[in-house]
Design a protein around this motif. Structure first.
Motif, PDB file in Angstrom:
ATOM      1  N   LEU A   1      63.169 -16.243  81.927  1.00  0.00           N
ATOM      2  CA  LEU A   1      62.377 -15.042  81.636  1.00  0.00           C
ATOM      3  C   LEU A   1      61.430 -14.723  82.793  1.00  0.00           C
ATOM      4  CD1 LEU A   1      61.514 -15.558  77.848  1.00  0.00           C
ATOM      5  CD2 LEU A   1      62.870 -13.694  78.832  1.00  0.00           C
ATOM      6  N   MET A   2      60.823 -15.744  83.380  1.00  0.00           N
ATOM      7  CA  MET A   2      59.954 -15.526  84.542  1.00  0.00           C
ATOM      8  C   MET A   2      60.751 -14.962  85.717  1.00  0.00           C
ATOM      9  SD  MET A   2      57.630 -18.988  84.340  1.00  0.00           S
ATOM     10  CE  MET A   2      56.717 -18.631  85.851  1.00  0.00           C
ATOM     11  N   THR A   3      62.001 -15.399  85.857  1.00  0.00           N
ATOM     12  CA  THR A   3      62.869 -14.869  86.909  1.00  0.00           C
ATOM     13  C   THR A   3      63.167 -13.400  86.684  1.00  0.00           C
ATOM     14  OG1 THR A   3      63.911 -17.018  87.296  1.00  0.00           O
ATOM     15  CG2 THR A   3      65.155 -15.064  87.954  1.00  0.00           C
ATOM     16  N   MET A   4      63.443 -13.034  85.431  1.00  0.00           N
ATOM     17  CA  MET A   4      63.791 -11.647  85.105  1.00  0.00           C
ATOM     18  C   MET A   4      62.659 -10.679  85.394  1.00  0.00           C
ATOM     19  SD  MET A   4      65.853 -12.129  81.508  1.00  0.00           S
ATOM     20  CE  MET A   4      65.884 -10.334  81.238  1.00  0.00           C
ATOM     21  N   PHE A   5      61.425 -11.129  85.172  1.00  0.00           N
ATOM     22  CA  PHE A   5      60.281 -10.226  85.309  1.00  0.00           C
ATOM     23  C   PHE A   5      59.458 -10.502  86.568  1.00  0.00           C
ATOM     24  CE2 PHE A   5      61.221 -10.386  80.739  1.00  0.00           C
ATOM     25  CZ  PHE A   5      61.440  -9.034  80.514  1.00  0.00           C
ATOM     26  N   GLY A   6      59.954 -11.407  87.421  1.00  0.00           N
ATOM     27  CA  GLY A   6      59.249 -11.718  88.661  1.00  0.00           C
ATOM     28  C   GLY A   6      59.952 -11.120  89.866  1.00  0.00           C
ATOM     29  N   SER A   7      59.481 -11.496  91.035  1.00  0.00           N
ATOM     30  CA  SER A   7      60.104 -11.039  92.283  1.00  0.00           C
ATOM     31  C   SER A   7      59.770 -12.036  93.385  1.00  0.00           C
ATOM     32  CB  SER A   7      59.593  -9.645  92.673  1.00  0.00           C
ATOM     33  OG  SER A   7      58.188  -9.675  92.898  1.00  0.00           O
ATOM     34  N   GLY A   8      60.421 -11.891  94.524  1.00  0.00           N
ATOM     35  CA  GLY A   8      60.134 -12.724  95.682  1.00  0.00           C
ATOM     36  C   GLY A   8      60.341 -14.207  95.413  1.00  0.00           C
TER      37      GLY A   8
ATOM     38  N   VAL B   1      63.857 -24.952  75.691  1.00  0.00           N
ATOM     39  CA  VAL B   1      62.743 -23.992  75.626  1.00  0.00           C
ATOM     40  C   VAL B   1      62.185 -23.746  77.028  1.00  0.00           C
ATOM     41  CG1 VAL B   1      60.382 -23.650  74.803  1.00  0.00           C
ATOM     42  CG2 VAL B   1      62.131 -24.508  73.234  1.00  0.00           C
ATOM     43  N   THR B   2      62.024 -24.803  77.808  1.00  0.00           N
ATOM     44  CA  THR B   2      61.499 -24.657  79.166  1.00  0.00           C
ATOM     45  C   THR B   2      62.442 -23.842  80.041  1.00  0.00           C
ATOM     46  OG1 THR B   2      60.423 -26.827  78.947  1.00  0.00           O
ATOM     47  CG2 THR B   2      60.608 -25.905  81.162  1.00  0.00           C
ATOM     48  N   ALA B   3      63.748 -24.101  79.929  1.00  0.00           N
ATOM     49  CA  ALA B   3      64.728 -23.349  80.715  1.00  0.00           C
ATOM     50  C   ALA B   3      64.690 -21.868  80.368  1.00  0.00           C
ATOM     51  CB  ALA B   3      66.131 -23.913  80.482  1.00  0.00           C
ATOM     52  N   ALA B   4      64.571 -21.552  79.077  1.00  0.00           N
ATOM     53  CA  ALA B   4      64.504 -20.152  78.653  1.00  0.00           C
ATOM     54  C   ALA B   4      63.282 -19.458  79.253  1.00  0.00           C
ATOM     55  CB  ALA B   4      64.476 -20.063  77.129  1.00  0.00           C
ATOM     56  N   LEU B   5      62.142 -20.133  79.257  1.00  0.00           N
ATOM     57  CA  LEU B   5      60.913 -19.553  79.819  1.00  0.00           C
ATOM     58  C   LEU B   5      61.052 -19.324  81.323  1.00  0.00           C
ATOM     59  CD1 LEU B   5      58.220 -21.631  77.883  1.00  0.00           C
ATOM     60  CD2 LEU B   5      58.836 -19.225  77.509  1.00  0.00           C
ATOM     61  N   LEU B   6      61.695 -20.257  82.023  1.00  0.00           N
ATOM     62  CA  LEU B   6      61.877 -20.106  83.466  1.00  0.00           C
ATOM     63  C   LEU B   6      62.766 -18.906  83.793  1.00  0.00           C
ATOM     64  CD1 LEU B   6      62.328 -23.845  84.531  1.00  0.00           C
ATOM     65  CD2 LEU B   6      60.454 -22.330  85.215  1.00  0.00           C
TER      66      LEU B   6
ATOM     67  N   PRO C   1      71.727 -15.992  79.831  1.00  0.00           N
ATOM     68  CA  PRO C   1      71.333 -17.402  79.734  1.00  0.00           C
ATOM     69  C   PRO C   1      70.129 -17.649  78.820  1.00  0.00           C
ATOM     70  CG  PRO C   1      71.783 -16.822  82.018  1.00  0.00           C
ATOM     71  CD  PRO C   1      71.789 -15.544  81.241  1.00  0.00           C
ATOM     72  N   VAL C   2      69.205 -16.699  78.744  1.00  0.00           N
ATOM     73  CA  VAL C   2      68.039 -16.870  77.866  1.00  0.00           C
ATOM     74  C   VAL C   2      68.495 -17.063  76.426  1.00  0.00           C
ATOM     75  CG1 VAL C   2      65.964 -15.785  76.927  1.00  0.00           C
ATOM     76  CG2 VAL C   2      66.477 -15.579  79.360  1.00  0.00           C
ATOM     77  N   LEU C   3      69.428 -16.223  75.984  1.00  0.00           N
ATOM     78  CA  LEU C   3      69.955 -16.339  74.616  1.00  0.00           C
ATOM     79  C   LEU C   3      70.647 -17.684  74.421  1.00  0.00           C
ATOM     80  CD1 LEU C   3      71.441 -12.735  74.099  1.00  0.00           C
ATOM     81  CD2 LEU C   3      69.236 -13.630  73.319  1.00  0.00           C
ATOM     82  N   CYS C   4      71.355 -18.140  75.448  1.00  0.00           N
ATOM     83  CA  CYS C   4      72.048 -19.431  75.371  1.00  0.00           C
ATOM     84  C   CYS C   4      71.065 -20.570  75.139  1.00  0.00           C
ATOM     85  CB  CYS C   4      72.832 -19.687  76.653  1.00  0.00           C
ATOM     86  SG  CYS C   4      74.188 -18.528  76.946  1.00  0.00           S
ATOM     87  N   TYR C   5      69.974 -20.566  75.888  1.00  0.00           N
ATOM     88  CA  TYR C   5      68.998 -21.648  75.775  1.00  0.00           C
ATOM     89  C   TYR C   5      68.266 -21.613  74.431  1.00  0.00           C
ATOM     90  CZ  TYR C   5      69.839 -22.485  80.732  1.00  0.00           C
ATOM     91  OH  TYR C   5      70.427 -22.769  81.935  1.00  0.00           O
ATOM     92  N   CYS C   6      68.106 -20.446  73.859  1.00  0.00           N
ATOM     93  CA  CYS C   6      67.482 -20.351  72.536  1.00  0.00           C
ATOM     94  C   CYS C   6      68.337 -21.056  71.485  1.00  0.00           C
ATOM     95  CB  CYS C   6      67.271 -18.886  72.153  1.00  0.00           C
ATOM     96  SG  CYS C   6      65.954 -18.065  73.082  1.00  0.00           S
ATOM     97  N   TYR C   7      69.655 -20.877  71.575  1.00  0.00           N
ATOM     98  CA  TYR C   7      70.536 -21.557  70.614  1.00  0.00           C
ATOM     99  C   TYR C   7      70.493 -23.068  70.824  1.00  0.00           C
ATOM    100  CZ  TYR C   7      74.494 -23.318  68.045  1.00  0.00           C
ATOM    101  OH  TYR C   7      75.267 -24.054  67.171  1.00  0.00           O
ATOM    102  N   ILE C   8      70.505 -23.510  72.084  1.00  0.00           N
ATOM    103  CA  ILE C   8      70.484 -24.944  72.376  1.00  0.00           C
ATOM    104  C   ILE C   8      69.201 -25.583  71.838  1.00  0.00           C
ATOM    105  CG2 ILE C   8      70.430 -26.662  74.234  1.00  0.00           C
ATOM    106  CD1 ILE C   8      72.161 -24.626  75.858  1.00  0.00           C
TER     107      ILE C   8
ATOM    108  N   LEU D   1      64.201 -19.629  89.028  1.00  0.00           N
ATOM    109  CA  LEU D   1      65.619 -19.713  88.674  1.00  0.00           C
ATOM    110  C   LEU D   1      66.231 -21.020  89.183  1.00  0.00           C
ATOM    111  CD1 LEU D   1      67.825 -18.150  87.211  1.00  0.00           C
ATOM    112  CD2 LEU D   1      68.519 -17.189  89.405  1.00  0.00           C
ATOM    113  N   LEU D   2      65.896 -21.412  90.407  1.00  0.00           N
ATOM    114  CA  LEU D   2      66.413 -22.679  90.945  1.00  0.00           C
ATOM    115  C   LEU D   2      65.923 -23.877  90.116  1.00  0.00           C
ATOM    116  CD1 LEU D   2      65.977 -22.049  94.784  1.00  0.00           C
ATOM    117  CD2 LEU D   2      68.120 -22.083  93.500  1.00  0.00           C
ATOM    118  N   ALA D   3      64.708 -23.767  89.560  1.00  0.00           N
ATOM    119  CA  ALA D   3      64.134 -24.869  88.779  1.00  0.00           C
ATOM    120  C   ALA D   3      64.841 -25.069  87.443  1.00  0.00           C
ATOM    121  CB  ALA D   3      62.646 -24.622  88.540  1.00  0.00           C
ATOM    122  N   VAL D   4      65.580 -24.069  86.990  1.00  0.00           N
ATOM    123  CA  VAL D   4      66.300 -24.200  85.715  1.00  0.00           C
ATOM    124  C   VAL D   4      67.254 -25.390  85.757  1.00  0.00           C
ATOM    125  CG1 VAL D   4      67.946 -23.080  84.154  1.00  0.00           C
ATOM    126  CG2 VAL D   4      66.083 -21.758  85.151  1.00  0.00           C
ATOM    127  N   GLY D   5      67.808 -25.670  86.932  1.00  0.00           N
ATOM    128  CA  GLY D   5      68.737 -26.792  87.055  1.00  0.00           C
ATOM    129  C   GLY D   5      68.143 -28.110  86.587  1.00  0.00           C
TER     130      GLY D   5
END
Length: 424
Positions: free
Chosen positions: A330-337, A323-328, A407-414, A344-348
């Motif tokens: 999503l923040m990457t998709m709608f963020g910038s800079g 759940v946390t990875a999916a949220l991160l 990847p968001v869809l992937c994390y939802c299934y996991i 995105l790096l924090a997803v690791g």
């Protein structure tokens, strides 16, 4: 039931510690090799002037080997045992590394793809042999923790590899097609030789290391593991004639498919994403070094997870991380800079426990079908071949940033698998 016998020191209070230590070196080396793909993709993309879809054929050929080779590897391991499978896997991977030399010399993208397939075939055989081996060498209730710990050293390899690759493979700047046309014959020859050497030398060194480790495994003794017809888990094996009959294994295989696909998709696009002007505008070599943060987070998370899952149920930890990875993302998709870059790096960090936890939950209670189950799960790693190409198709059409919805869809299934799907 799985029997283990250690002929070297059966009286030792912890007879498998030495074996686990030796096996850990395998997790490190295949993590290192796999992560070098993330460095080679932007390099080959520039050298051969490829679009994103064409560049993702690297991951397609690499991870397709898991689908093609996993099941035959399972049968091979049954014939030549786990130690023989490890030696064969190391040797095949070494041959794959050697193929990078003629591929770079001849400036042939198809030959590069063939080299990736051979290299991955060897690593597949290593995984089929080593993953279940680690889960069996110890108490069943700590299998997830134990596999997470060895996978942490896999992440150590993936953390070091991007920095190593950036220094050597991306050190020589790649010219554009227009710049290449301006070179005379001598300049073009010098340029192509430099680009070839940037790939050849690292992979020759890796081949030498792989063959050396294979020799070490020939010389050492490991506990022998044999699958017997004895039943386990109160006769649960009587219910199904094969591993395919276990719902939690099948759902786990889907989990492995989407996890590897999502993780590889992010890693494959990181350098190009960090090079986007609206994100960080980094040059390839600098962006390559930042990839270490992505894989380094997975390493740190696995050391933490190995300790935490001694106390917390693996399924709950898996759901939280997904759940946390999916949220991160999503923040990457709608963020910038910097925000989009670091989320995105924090997803690791949250990817860390996913593979070993899904794997150990999926093979739980399989008894004599554990070997077959391992082959099925390793075949599901083909997600790393398919999903990056799918994301590449979307990146060419809707942009690299919005394509991260995959990847968001992937994390939802996991998250679902950790919450409910893993139950036996």
């Amino acid at each position: 039931m799985i029997n283990t016998t250690d002929s070297t020191n059966s009286s030792d209070k912890n007879p498998y510690l030495g074996s686990l230590t030796v096996l850990t070196s395998l997790f490190f080396i295949w993590g290192f090799i796999t992560c070098l793909n993330d460095i080679l993709i932007p390099h080959l993309k520039a050298v051969f002037t490829l679009n994103y879809t064409e560049a993702m054929l690297v991951q397609f050929c690499f991870f397709t080997a898991y689908f093609v080779v996993s099941v035959p590897s399972g049968y091979l391991v049954e014939k030549i045992d786990y130690k023989g499978g490890i030696i064969a896997g190391l040797s095949i991977a070494g041959i794959g590394c050697l193929l990078f030399y003629p591929a770079a010399s001849s400036h042939s993208y198809p030959l590069f793809l063939a080299a990736f397939f051979v290299l991955a075939s060897g690593i597949t055989l290593l995984q089929v042999a080593a993953n279940p081996y680690v889960t069996i060498l110890g108490k069943p209730e700590t299998a997830s923790s134990r596999l997470t710990m060895t996978q942490a050293f896999n992440s150590l390899g993936t953390t070091i590899a991007p920095y190593f690759g950036a220094l050597f493979i991306l050190a020589t700047a790649v010219k554009t097609a227009d710049e290449i046309q301006l070179l005379n014959t001598d300049e073009l020859s010098t340029y192509q030789a430099a680009q070839a050497a940037a790939v050849q030398i690292p992979y020759l060194l890796l081949a030498a290391v792989l063959f050396l480790i294979a020799i070490v495994f020939v010389l050492i003794k490991l506990p022998k593991i044999e699958a017997t017809e004895e039943q386990v888990s109160g006769g649960a094996d009587d219910v199904h004639d094969s591993a395919w009959g276990y719902k939690h294994l099948v759902l786990g295989a889907i989990g492995i498919f989407v996890y590897v696909g999502g993780e590889v998709s992010i890693g494959s696009f990181l350098i190009n994403f960090l090079g986007e002007p609206a994100i960080a505008g980094l040059a390839e070599q600098e962006a390559g070094k930042y990839v270490s943060f992505y894989w380094g987070g997975a390493m740190v998370g696995r050391f933490i997870g190995a300790a935490v899952m001694q106390k917390i149920q693996p399924g709950k930890a898996l759901t939280f991380n997904a759940v946390t990875a999916a949220l991160l993302v999503l923040m990457t998709m709608f963020g910038s800079g910097q925000v989009a870059m670091w989320t995105l790096l924090a997803v690791g960090l949250f990817n860390s426990i996913m593979f070993p936890t899904i794997f150990s939950l999926a093979v739980s209670g399989l008894g004599k079908h554990t070997g077959q189950g391992s082959g099925i799960l390793c075949a599901a790693i083909v997600g790393g071949a398919i999903l990056p190409v799918v994301q590449g198709l979307f990146a060419d059409r809707i942009g690299i940033q919005q394509a991260f919805f995959i990847p968001v869809l992937c994390y939802c299934y996991i998250a679902y698998y950790g919450w409910r799907g893993h139950r036996v």
